[in-house]
Design a protein around this motif. Sequence first.
Motif, PDB file in Angstrom:
ATOM      1  N   GLN A   1      -6.429  -2.764  -1.355  1.00 25.06           N
ATOM      2  CA  GLN A   1      -5.421  -1.702  -1.236  1.00 25.06           C
ATOM      3  C   GLN A   1      -5.075  -1.143  -2.620  1.00 25.06           C
ATOM      4  O   GLN A   1      -4.939   0.072  -2.809  1.00 25.06           O
ATOM      5  CB  GLN A   1      -4.156  -2.244  -0.563  1.00 25.06           C
ATOM      6  N   PHE A   2      -4.931  -2.052  -3.604  1.00 20.00           N
ATOM      7  CA  PHE A   2      -4.673  -1.618  -4.989  1.00 20.00           C
ATOM      8  C   PHE A   2      -5.845  -0.789  -5.513  1.00 20.00           C
ATOM      9  O   PHE A   2      -5.641   0.240  -6.179  1.00 20.00           O
ATOM     10  CB  PHE A   2      -4.443  -2.854  -5.861  1.00 20.00           C
ATOM     11  N   ILE A   3      -7.062  -1.236  -5.212  1.00 15.20           N
ATOM     12  CA  ILE A   3      -8.243  -0.488  -5.699  1.00 15.20           C
ATOM     13  C   ILE A   3      -8.279   0.911  -5.096  1.00 15.20           C
ATOM     14  O   ILE A   3      -8.508   1.907  -5.799  1.00 15.20           O
ATOM     15  CB  ILE A   3      -9.528  -1.270  -5.365  1.00 15.20           C
ATOM     16  N   PHE A   4      -8.051   0.999  -3.784  1.00 18.61           N
ATOM     17  CA  PHE A   4      -8.092   2.314  -3.129  1.00 18.61           C
ATOM     18  C   PHE A   4      -6.948   3.221  -3.594  1.00 18.61           C
ATOM     19  O   PHE A   4      -7.128   4.433  -3.740  1.00 18.61           O
ATOM     20  CB  PHE A   4      -8.015   2.151  -1.610  1.00 18.61           C
ATOM     21  N   ASN A   5      -5.767   2.639  -3.822  1.00 20.67           N
ATOM     22  CA  ASN A   5      -4.601   3.462  -4.170  1.00 20.67           C
ATOM     23  C   ASN A   5      -4.514   3.796  -5.650  1.00 20.67           C
ATOM     24  O   ASN A   5      -4.012   4.864  -6.009  1.00 20.67           O
ATOM     25  CB  ASN A   5      -3.311   2.740  -3.761  1.00 20.67           C
ATOM     26  N   LYS A   6      -4.992   2.876  -6.524  1.00 19.68           N
ATOM     27  CA  LYS A   6      -4.786   3.069  -7.963  1.00 19.68           C
ATOM     28  C   LYS A   6      -6.086   3.275  -8.739  1.00 19.68           C
ATOM     29  O   LYS A   6      -6.172   4.161  -9.594  1.00 19.68           O
ATOM     30  CB  LYS A   6      -4.055   1.846  -8.539  1.00 19.68           C
ATOM     31  N   VAL A   7      -7.076   2.421  -8.469  1.00 24.16           N
ATOM     32  CA  VAL A   7      -8.283   2.429  -9.306  1.00 24.16           C
ATOM     33  C   VAL A   7      -9.142   3.663  -9.034  1.00 24.16           C
ATOM     34  O   VAL A   7      -9.491   4.413  -9.957  1.00 24.16           O
ATOM     35  CB  VAL A   7      -9.103   1.139  -9.080  1.00 24.16           C
ATOM     36  N   PHE A   8      -9.473   3.878  -7.760  1.00 29.08           N
ATOM     37  CA  PHE A   8     -10.350   5.021  -7.434  1.00 29.08           C
ATOM     38  C   PHE A   8      -9.731   6.366  -7.815  1.00 29.08           C
ATOM     39  O   PHE A   8     -10.423   7.200  -8.423  1.00 29.08           O
ATOM     40  CB  PHE A   8     -10.716   4.999  -5.954  1.00 29.08           C
ATOM     41  N   PRO A   9      -8.436   6.637  -7.508  1.00 30.26           N
ATOM     42  CA  PRO A   9      -7.864   7.931  -7.944  1.00 30.26           C
ATOM     43  C   PRO A   9      -7.837   8.100  -9.448  1.00 30.26           C
ATOM     44  O   PRO A   9      -7.948   9.222  -9.952  1.00 30.26           O
ATOM     45  CB  PRO A   9      -6.438   7.881  -7.371  1.00 30.26           C
TER      46      PRO A   9
ATOM     47  N   LEU B   1      -7.283  11.955  -4.120  1.00 29.84           N
ATOM     48  CA  LEU B   1      -6.183  11.202  -3.513  1.00 29.84           C
ATOM     49  C   LEU B   1      -6.706   9.856  -3.024  1.00 29.84           C
ATOM     50  O   LEU B   1      -7.915   9.634  -2.914  1.00 29.84           O
ATOM     51  CB  LEU B   1      -5.591  11.990  -2.341  1.00 29.84           C
ATOM     52  N   SER B   2      -5.795   8.973  -2.730  1.00 29.47           N
ATOM     53  CA  SER B   2      -6.191   7.672  -2.199  1.00 29.47           C
ATOM     54  C   SER B   2      -6.870   7.833  -0.844  1.00 29.47           C
ATOM     55  O   SER B   2      -6.451   8.662  -0.021  1.00 29.47           O
ATOM     56  CB  SER B   2      -4.950   6.778  -2.054  1.00 29.47           C
ATOM     57  N   MET B   3      -7.907   7.036  -0.611  1.00 34.11           N
ATOM     58  CA  MET B   3      -8.583   7.069   0.696  1.00 34.11           C
ATOM     59  C   MET B   3      -7.620   6.706   1.824  1.00 34.11           C
ATOM     60  O   MET B   3      -7.814   7.125   2.965  1.00 34.11           O
ATOM     61  CB  MET B   3      -9.754   6.081   0.707  1.00 34.11           C
ATOM     62  N   LEU B   4      -6.603   5.932   1.507  1.00 37.64           N
ATOM     63  CA  LEU B   4      -5.712   5.428   2.548  1.00 37.64           C
ATOM     64  C   LEU B   4      -4.708   6.469   3.030  1.00 37.64           C
ATOM     65  O   LEU B   4      -3.905   6.191   3.918  1.00 37.64           O
ATOM     66  CB  LEU B   4      -4.959   4.188   2.031  1.00 37.64           C
ATOM     67  N   THR B   5      -4.723   7.664   2.423  1.00 42.31           N
ATOM     68  CA  THR B   5      -3.822   8.725   2.884  1.00 42.31           C
ATOM     69  C   THR B   5      -4.476   9.604   3.947  1.00 42.31           C
ATOM     70  O   THR B   5      -3.800  10.413   4.563  1.00 42.31           O
ATOM     71  CB  THR B   5      -3.403   9.625   1.700  1.00 42.31           C
ATOM     72  N   ASP B   6      -5.773   9.458   4.130  1.00 42.77           N
ATOM     73  CA  ASP B   6      -6.491  10.250   5.134  1.00 42.77           C
ATOM     74  C   ASP B   6      -6.877   9.335   6.308  1.00 42.77           C
ATOM     75  O   ASP B   6      -7.451   8.270   6.085  1.00 42.77           O
ATOM     76  CB  ASP B   6      -7.756  10.853   4.507  1.00 42.77           C
TER      77      ASP B   6
END
Length: 346
Positions: A177-185, A192-197
């Motif tokens: 979750q940290f990787i998707f929200n912080k690292v990738f963006p 944007l984070s993948m977890l917002t779509d």
Amino acid sequence: MDGNAKKVVFMLPVLLGVLMVIYALYLDLFYKNMAYRGILLVLGFLLVIAGLYFLPGKRHRMIVNGLFLLPLLGAFVITVLIPFLFGIFYSFTNWNGIGFTQVVGLANYVNMFRSPDYLYSLVITFLFTVVNMIFVNFTAFALALLCTSGARGRNFYRASFFLPNLIGGIVLGYVWQFIFNKVFPSLFKGSLSMLTDPDLAFLAILIVSTWQYAGYIMMIYVTGLQSVPKDVLEASGVDGANGLKTLFHIKLPMIANTFTVCIFLTLVNSFKQFDLNFAITNGAPSRILGAKAIASTEFLALNIYNTAIAKNQYAQGQTKAVVFFIILAIVSLTQVTISKRREIEL
């Protein structure tokens, strides 16, 4: 003392033990105050076991074998069978987690199938199960081929691929979750984070699930590939078969039972997916269906948990759990039956 006399002597403690067990259960079920009912219950069981053990007869050996199985059967009945039967019963009541005041019949089942969020969870759980099963098995088999190919460092690869399976799902989920929200963006500026779509969040769970479980399934495929007789492989090489022909015409048919096991494990594991779903998205983000917002990545197990714990609707949650078990049993048995037939054809 002859045989009949021995039977009478050892039947007495059995009958006494049965009466003590029945009386102890009566005291407990009808809330009678008696401090020694637990001791009475245990003594009753011990008398029954001792009487059956010494009871002479033609079936004495079968009784002794049954007594040795008793601890395992008792644990299974107490921890699985009785809660399951109580769960089915509670699904027909207005149970609130502590007690119930009314038997509501099929009302919980009717409400469940009228609930859009439950039907949506059912659909995406089936979708996730199918896609995840394909991804995991394809990835695991490719890794198994690499680890059995004779490449240098294959033992290191084997350990590395298996490592994610040793990490708990909740911990793994929060890390990703940290990787998707912080690292990738931060790596891809402006994204944007993948977890917002809703669609990408579904894909994110799929990626992590494959990454975690493929190593475990790979080990089973490695065992299957290593069980193929070497003389058969050498004979195919002498006959001029190349790597692809050996794979499709010798290895795959000979490890068909391995595929059955791996597909069964991934199917059940995917359908029961909870920890990654809970830790990565917890059902978010929302998707608008009709005029209602629905948790777009809430799989069935998480839907049941939220219904019972978050919404405090224990009877409704129990109803969903019963249907969940029935669906899982049907799907699993169907898959095993089809795979077994396929094994025979191969």
